[in-house]
Design an enzyme around this catalytic site. Structure first.
Site, short mmCIF file in Angstrom:
data_model
loop_
_atom_site.label_atom_id
_atom_site.label_comp_id
_atom_site.label_asym_id
_atom_site.label_seq_id
_atom_site.Cartn_x
_atom_site.Cartn_y
_atom_site.Cartn_z
N ASN A 1 0.87 -1.18 0.00
CA ASN A 1 0.00 0.00 0.00
C ASN A 1 0.90 1.23 0.00
O ASN A 1 1.52 1.53 1.02
CB ASN A 1 -0.90 -0.04 1.25
N TRP A 2 0.98 1.88 -1.14
CA TRP A 2 1.88 3.02 -1.26
C TRP A 2 1.33 4.27 -0.57
O TRP A 2 2.03 5.27 -0.45
CB TRP A 2 2.19 3.31 -2.73
N LYS A 3 0.06 4.24 -0.19
CA LYS A 3 -0.58 5.41 0.45
C LYS A 3 -0.37 6.63 -0.46
O LYS A 3 -0.34 6.49 -1.67
CB LYS A 3 -0.04 5.60 1.86
N HIS B 1 -9.30 1.13 5.18
CA HIS B 1 -8.03 1.34 5.87
C HIS B 1 -8.25 2.28 7.04
O HIS B 1 -9.05 3.22 6.96
CB HIS B 1 -6.99 1.91 4.90
N GLU C 1 -6.63 4.68 8.08
CA GLU C 1 -6.40 6.10 7.77
C GLU C 1 -7.64 6.70 7.11
O GLU C 1 -7.95 7.88 7.32
CB GLU C 1 -5.15 6.23 6.88
N GLU D 1 -4.84 -4.81 10.79
CA GLU D 1 -3.80 -3.78 10.95
C GLU D 1 -4.06 -3.01 12.24
O GLU D 1 -4.88 -2.08 12.26
CB GLU D 1 -3.85 -2.79 9.77
N GLY E 1 3.07 2.39 10.69
CA GLY E 1 4.04 3.47 10.52
C GLY E 1 4.82 3.82 11.78
O GLY E 1 5.49 4.85 11.83
N SER F 1 3.91 -2.04 10.22
CA SER F 1 5.36 -2.10 10.44
C SER F 1 5.97 -3.45 10.05
O SER F 1 6.92 -3.92 10.70
CB SER F 1 5.71 -1.74 11.89
N GLY G 1 3.03 -1.11 4.18
CA GLY G 1 3.07 0.31 3.83
C GLY G 1 4.46 0.74 3.44
O GLY G 1 4.94 0.47 2.33
N GLY G 2 5.17 1.38 4.35
CA GLY G 2 6.46 2.00 4.05
C GLY G 2 7.45 1.08 3.36
O GLY G 2 8.15 1.49 2.42
P1 13P Z 1 3.40 0.44 7.52
O1 13P Z 1 3.87 -0.87 6.92
O2 13P Z 1 4.08 1.63 6.97
O3 13P Z 1 3.37 0.37 9.00
O4 13P Z 1 1.87 0.61 7.04
C1 13P Z 1 0.99 -0.44 7.19
C2 13P Z 1 -0.26 -0.10 6.49
O5 13P Z 1 -1.01 0.75 6.90
C3 13P Z 1 -0.54 -0.82 5.23
O6 13P Z 1 -1.85 -0.59 4.79
#
Ligand code: 13P
Length: 251
Positions: A9-11, A93, A95, A163, A169, A208, A229-230
């Protein structure tokens, strides 16, 4: 047997030049033993599809509207994502739940829209730190699952991603026992909600996930992959996570 899934997920990260990272993932993992998915920002979905088509990396969206079209400035429908070549879409998600006030009912409606467009819906859920501290984790995720899972959900069209909000993050992850507890509970809830499909629905862990912790997380029972994510932004990191998933025990 559930085919494992490594989903990135590149957000709100990624310009056209960053598609080179996705191409490098495809080049470095030409025949992965798991499904691999990258969900770039909506602006890059069509270009990512152009650059990755025919290869091992599928492309998904990060959100969709619950209706197919209409007067919703700035929104993207599931039909539009499918038209751009996406095969999956993330819905619910944390967020989006936090930034846009999305409720479980909204998430279920988005998943229904995804299914109507022929997309696989990746439904996200997870507790906040306050909820975990209050001992509410299992009740929270069970309620989110029941409320976010749409009519018509099947093992083929639906993936669940656990999640924990506090792990996203932050570099913090639950213990392996905590991950196992939630995934086992989610599988049990799925058996009650979707008896004939539950054992085929993939349960991803997200929050993470990094090359350094992926293998131990993937060895946990009922973890069928990750939503990353990251660490999905760089081919070297995401590739290491894919390799860890390839080496994980079969479901
Ligand atoms: P991180 O891997 O950056 O913690 O993000 C997880 C996430 O929200 C994937 O959707």
């Amino acid at each position: 047997m559930r085919r494992k899934l490594a989903a990135g997920n590149w957000k709100m990260h990624g310009l056209a030049a960053d598609l080179a990272e996705a191409e490098a993932v495809a080049r470095d993992h030409p025949r992965p033993g798991c499904d691999v998915l990258i969900c770039p920002p909506a602006t890059l979905v069509a270009r990512a599809v152009d650059r990755l088509s025919g290869g091992p990396v599928a492309v998904g969206g990060q959100d969709c509207h619950k209706t197919e079209k209409g007067a919703h400035t700035g929104d993207v429908s599931a039909a539009m994502l499918a038209d751009a070549g996406a095969t999956h879409v993330i819905v619910g998600h944390s967020e989006r739940r936090a930034d846009h006030g999305e409720t479980d009912a909204d998430v279920a409606a988005k998943a229904t829209a995804a299914h109507a467009a022929g997309l696989i819906a990746i439904i996200c859920l997870g507790e906040t730190e306050a909820q975990r501290d209050a001992g509410e984790t299992l009740a929270v995720v069970a309620a989110q699952l029941a409320g976010s899972l749409p009519e018509g959900a099947t093992a083929a069209n639906t993936v669940i991603a656990y999640e924990p909000v506090w792990a996203i993050g932050t570099g913090r992850t639950p213990t392996l026992e905590q991950i196992a507890e939630v995934h086992t509970a989610l599988r049990e809830r799925l058996r009650a909600l979707l008896p004939s499909e539950a054992d085929g629905v993939r349960l991803l862990y997200g929050g993470s996930v990094k090359p350094g912790n992926a293998a131990e997380i993937f060895a946990v029972a009922d973890v069928d992959g990750a939503l990353v994510g990251g660490a999905s932004l760089k081919a070297a990191d995401f590739g290491a996570i894919i390799a860890a998933l390839d080496g994980a025990p079969a479901a």
